[in-house]
Scaffold this motif. Structure first.
Motif, PDB file in Angstrom:
ATOM      1  N   LEU A  93      50.578  34.283  26.252  1.00  0.00           N
ATOM      2  CA  LEU A  93      51.085  35.269  27.212  1.00  0.00           C
ATOM      3  C   LEU A  93      52.524  34.920  27.576  1.00  0.00           C
ATOM      4  O   LEU A  93      52.897  33.746  27.613  1.00  0.00           O
ATOM      5  CB  LEU A  93      50.223  35.249  28.481  1.00  0.00           C
ATOM      6  N   GLU A 121      44.501  36.549  38.408  1.00  0.00           N
ATOM      7  CA  GLU A 121      44.725  35.103  38.234  1.00  0.00           C
ATOM      8  C   GLU A 121      43.679  34.509  37.288  1.00  0.00           C
ATOM      9  O   GLU A 121      44.003  33.731  36.390  1.00  0.00           O
ATOM     10  CB  GLU A 121      44.559  34.422  39.597  1.00  0.00           C
ATOM     11  N   GLU A 134      57.403  38.460  32.106  1.00  0.00           N
ATOM     12  CA  GLU A 134      57.355  37.079  32.614  1.00  0.00           C
ATOM     13  C   GLU A 134      56.827  37.047  34.041  1.00  0.00           C
ATOM     14  O   GLU A 134      56.355  36.023  34.523  1.00  0.00           O
ATOM     15  CB  GLU A 134      58.758  36.476  32.586  1.00  0.00           C
ATOM     16  N   LEU A 178      54.583  39.187  37.066  1.00  0.00           N
ATOM     17  CA  LEU A 178      53.627  40.285  37.341  1.00  0.00           C
ATOM     18  C   LEU A 178      53.325  40.345  38.826  1.00  0.00           C
ATOM     19  O   LEU A 178      52.996  39.317  39.436  1.00  0.00           O
ATOM     20  CB  LEU A 178      52.308  40.004  36.630  1.00  0.00           C
ATOM     21  N   ILE A 193      46.034  44.095  32.696  1.00  0.00           N
ATOM     22  CA  ILE A 193      46.633  42.800  33.044  1.00  0.00           C
ATOM     23  C   ILE A 193      47.013  42.036  31.775  1.00  0.00           C
ATOM     24  O   ILE A 193      48.113  41.479  31.677  1.00  0.00           O
ATOM     25  CB  ILE A 193      45.672  41.960  33.934  1.00  0.00           C
ATOM     26  N   ILE A 243      44.162  35.599  33.621  1.00  0.00           N
ATOM     27  CA  ILE A 243      45.276  34.880  32.969  1.00  0.00           C
ATOM     28  C   ILE A 243      44.900  33.412  32.716  1.00  0.00           C
ATOM     29  O   ILE A 243      45.195  32.857  31.648  1.00  0.00           O
ATOM     30  CB  ILE A 243      46.560  35.038  33.807  1.00  0.00           C
ATOM     31  N   VAL A 286      53.747  35.833  30.524  1.00  0.00           N
ATOM     32  CA  VAL A 286      53.827  35.770  31.986  1.00  0.00           C
ATOM     33  C   VAL A 286      53.934  34.328  32.488  1.00  0.00           C
ATOM     34  O   VAL A 286      53.242  33.438  32.010  1.00  0.00           O
ATOM     35  CB  VAL A 286      52.621  36.497  32.640  1.00  0.00           C
ATOM     36  N   ALA A 301      50.764  41.062  30.882  1.00  0.00           N
ATOM     37  CA  ALA A 301      51.048  39.621  30.821  1.00  0.00           C
ATOM     38  C   ALA A 301      51.584  39.208  29.452  1.00  0.00           C
ATOM     39  O   ALA A 301      52.235  38.174  29.316  1.00  0.00           O
ATOM     40  CB  ALA A 301      49.783  38.825  31.159  1.00  0.00           C
ATOM     41  N   ARG A 302      51.322  40.029  28.453  1.00  0.00           N
ATOM     42  CA  ARG A 302      51.886  39.753  27.114  1.00  0.00           C
ATOM     43  C   ARG A 302      53.338  40.206  27.045  1.00  0.00           C
ATOM     44  O   ARG A 302      54.120  39.699  26.266  1.00  0.00           O
ATOM     45  CB  ARG A 302      51.070  40.474  26.033  1.00  0.00           C
ATOM     46  N   LEU A 357      52.797  34.983  38.732  1.00  0.00           N
ATOM     47  CA  LEU A 357      51.969  36.065  39.266  1.00  0.00           C
ATOM     48  C   LEU A 357      52.301  36.147  40.758  1.00  0.00           C
ATOM     49  O   LEU A 357      52.149  35.157  41.486  1.00  0.00           O
ATOM     50  CB  LEU A 357      50.494  35.673  39.065  1.00  0.00           C
TER      51      LEU A 357
END
Ligand code: NAP
Length: 319
Positions: free
Chosen positions: A261, A243, A180, A182, A172, A246, A263, A176-177, A266
């Motif tokens: 990140l 969640e 944008e 996920l 994850i 992040i 992202v 997430a890195r 989500l």
């Protein structure tokens, strides 16, 4: 077993799979219990039955702890024979060797032995019915151990994350890195557990087992032989777990000098939208009541485990 002074007895532990997520942590948590002989795949490959027997016989252990397994759930669908050798057959050989050496065996298994058709936390005596090859091979391993009359503990855990290896947490963070957006499944419910917490609980169980009976660890395990679920109290979905990872990253990143990140969104999706080679249970929550009642051992909630392990997982320190 060696007596080091009038009150302290040091045991010899053969730790198999010492390079894995849980195995690595066990090297530390089991150290106070005795002398550890650690193996990894390059020293002992579990597809080689004779090598297992030779290793146990030359180590003369009081306790064998098996943290090795074929753990790749999707690839197992394409390599069922290999997965069965490692997960289904090898643990039975270890149990036979434990019996021969008057030793005990501690082995790990998985929530994926269950199908998810029951919508309450699974107890140890609920009927397993695995949906995928990995789960089937792990169940075969449990049965192979139970068929041998050796003192044993089968410790089932679930959704393991930690500082070493690839796991849901590391995946994850990596995604997430990079992205944008996920997509994460929200219809698989279970209990995330940190490898360190599982290893600590294992050591606590072993300490309680021997102090409770005020006899040897082998006799203590013989008395408590069977399966136990080693996990925290509360559960979540894969989406809920992502969640929280992040959110925690967002709260801690700047202070820890971590890159932000990418992202932004989500998106919850169903397993049907996210097809994988292996089917996974929609619900594989394990009840940890038996462990608490039998040994008085509990694990922190998955959120606490995540918060506690977060810095080590992202900043290193377990090498
Ligand atoms: N990971 C999870 O989410 C999860 C969930 C529930 C239960 N469990 C159970 O918990 C236990 C430990 O899991 P883990 O997450 O610590 O696993 P892991 O990080 O994947 O470690 C497993 C270790 O087993 C080794 N191994 C694989 N095949 C082998 C072979 N043929 N011979 C010798 N060693 C071999 C691997 O070596 P290589 O590194 O060389 O492959 C690896 O070091 C397993 O019994 C697993 O089924 C895990």
């Amino acid at each position: 077993m060696r007596t080091t002074n009038s009150s302290e007895v040091s045991i010899k532990i053969l730790l198999i799979g010492a390079a894995g997520q849980i195995g690595w942590e066990l090297r530390n948590t089991l150290a106070p219990l005795g002398d550890i002989v650690a193996t990894n795949r390059s020293i002992l490959d579990l597809i080689d039955e004779d090598a297992i027997r030779r290793t146990v016989r030359s180590a003369h252990p009081d306790l064998i702890v098996n943290a090795a397994a074929y753990t790749q759930v999707d690839p197992a669908e394409a390599e069922p024979d290999l997965a069965m050798k490692v997960n289904g057959h090898a643990p039975g050989v270890m149990a036979q060797e434990a019996r021969r050496a008057h030793a005990a065996l501690v082995h790990y298994s998985t929530d994926y032995v269950f199908s998810g058709s029951i919508r309450r936390p699974y107890r140890e005596d609920d009927e397993p019915n695995p949906l995928n090859t990995y789960g089937k091979t792990k169940l075969a391993g449990e049965k192979a151990i139970a068929a041998v009359d050796a003192p044993h503990l089968i410790l089932r855990t679930s959704w393991v994350f930690g500082a070493r290896g690839k796991n849901f947490f590391s995946t994850i963070v990596e995604l997430a890195r990079e992205r944008e957006e996920l997509k994460v499944v929200d219809d698989q419910i279970g209990k995330p557990n940190c490898s360190k917490a599982v290893a600590e609980a294992t050591a606590e169980i072993l300490a309680r087992v021997s102090s409770r009976s005020s006899r040897s660890i082998v006799e203590g395990i013989a008395e408590a032989s069977g399966s136990y679920h080693v996990c925290g109290e509360d559960h979540t979905s894969r989406f809920g777990f992502a969640e929280e990872i992040i959110a925690l990253y967002g709260r801690r990143a700047a202070a820890r000098g971590l890159p932000p990140l990418r992202v932004k969104r989500l998106i919850p999706v169903s397993s049907a939208d996210f097809l994988t080679p292996a089917a996974r249970p929609h619900y594989s929550v394990l009840s940890s009541e038996k462990m608490a009642q039998t040994f008085g051992v509990t694990l922190p909630s998955w959120r606490e485990q995540l918060a506690l392990a977060f810095d080590e997982m992202l900043l290193g320190g377990s090498q």
